[in-house]
Design an enzyme around this catalytic site. Structure first.
Site, short mmCIF file in Angstrom:
data_model
loop_
_atom_site.label_atom_id
_atom_site.label_comp_id
_atom_site.label_asym_id
_atom_site.label_seq_id
_atom_site.Cartn_x
_atom_site.Cartn_y
_atom_site.Cartn_z
CG ASP A 55 27.35 9.06 38.03
OD1 ASP A 55 26.71 9.31 39.06
OD2 ASP A 55 27.54 9.91 37.13
CD GLU A 57 27.03 11.67 32.90
OE1 GLU A 57 26.34 12.69 32.67
OE2 GLU A 57 27.51 11.43 34.01
CB ALA A 58 20.32 10.45 31.10
CG ASP A 155 22.88 7.26 38.80
OD1 ASP A 155 23.36 7.46 37.68
OD2 ASP A 155 23.14 7.95 39.79
CG HIS A 214 28.55 16.62 34.45
ND1 HIS A 214 27.56 16.20 35.33
CD2 HIS A 214 28.88 17.88 34.82
CE1 HIS A 214 27.30 17.18 36.17
NE2 HIS A 214 28.09 18.20 35.89
CG ASP A 219 30.63 12.12 37.19
OD1 ASP A 219 31.59 12.91 37.34
OD2 ASP A 219 29.53 12.48 36.76
#
Length: 270
Positions: A55, A57-58, A155, A214, A219
């Site tokens: 998962d 994060e961006a 993703d 998040h 996550d």
């Protein structure tokens, strides 16, 4: 059967008793189904040994303007052993963004990832190399079969796809097919798409979110908990999405069960 009757029956078979009535009913039904299967054949013989939950994060901005280019800033993996139904290992590295090196206040607040963390991190190609090395050390795709699993399509089809273009590398072959757990959950428990968000899936299964929402690693751990419960409930989580020529495609449930290939570092684009 009432919810209490269902819980009583599940307790008799030493099965999990948490969850809404529809989930309990499905759990009991699948227990009976599984018992019948076990009489005929040894189950899990051809199933994946491991599931790798990812998962990302961006980078993001409030309102996410359409022209904004998302870059991966956290690459987590949770390694789920399908035989023991336990989380066996985890991987986590942060990534230095190149196009928008300064994180927005919205992004910092949402993810908990600070400017200092990404400033000290490696760029994406180096982190991907570390991911591949970690997977190879665990003999994924060689000694053990495995599949990737995500919470939704984004993703792989969006974040990883865009990041590979930014980093000028080809899309990695080990991530070309994956299990979209939202689709699997919706199909298995017969619920509409708007009930397949992470917190709702946990709630319906009688669980609370554990950790910081998040955070990519937290996550991923919570998604793995959902996957474990679904496997316990008799769901055979299978690859249901793939990337082909840069496009997101659906994989039929009747397609043969195939594990992901041994991970290799993709070549740089010309």
């Amino acid at each position: 059967m009432t919810r209490d009757e269902l819980r009583s029956k599940l307790a008799e078979f030493k099965l999990e008793t948490r969850g809404v009535k529809d989930v309990l009913k499905k759990r009991l039904k699948n227990y009976y189904k599984k018992q019948k299967l076990m009489q005929k054949e040894a189950i899990n013989g051809d199933y994946y040994d491991y599931i790798c939950v990812v998962d990302f994060e961006a980078t993001c901005e409030e309102g996410n303007p359409p022209e904004f280019m998302h870059e991966i800033i956290e690459f987590p993996i949770v390694l789920l052993n399908t035989h023991t139904l336990e989380i066996e290992d985890t991987f986590q590295q942060y990534v230095k963004p190149e196009i928008n090196p300064k994180l927005s206040n919205f992004c910092i607040s949402l993810t908990g990832i600070t400017q200092d963390i990404v400033d000290k991190a490696d760029t994406f190609p180096r982190v991907l190399q570390n991911v591949i090395e970690w997977m190879r050390q665990r003999e994924l795709g060689t000694k053990y079969s495995y599949s990737m699993l995500t919470d939704g399509s984004w993703d792989m089809s969006k974040f990883l796809n865009i990041q590979c273009r930014i980093s000028r590398i080809k899309y990695p072959s080990f991530a070309k097919k994956w299990i979209n757990i939202r689709k699997s959950y919706g199909n298995f428990y017969k619920v509409p798409r708007n009930q397949t968000k992470l917190t709702i899936m946990l709630e319906k299964l009688g669980m609370n979110y554990d950790g910081r929402p998040h955070s990519g690693l937290d996550d991923s751990k919570n998604i793995a908990r959902i996957a474990i419960r679904m496997l316990q409930d008799g769901c055979e989580l299978r690859v249901n999405e793939r990337m082909h020529a840069g496009q997101l495609m659906t994989v039929s449930s009747s397609a043969p069960l195939e594990g992901a290939p041994a991970p290799q570092m993709p070549r740089y684009r010309n």
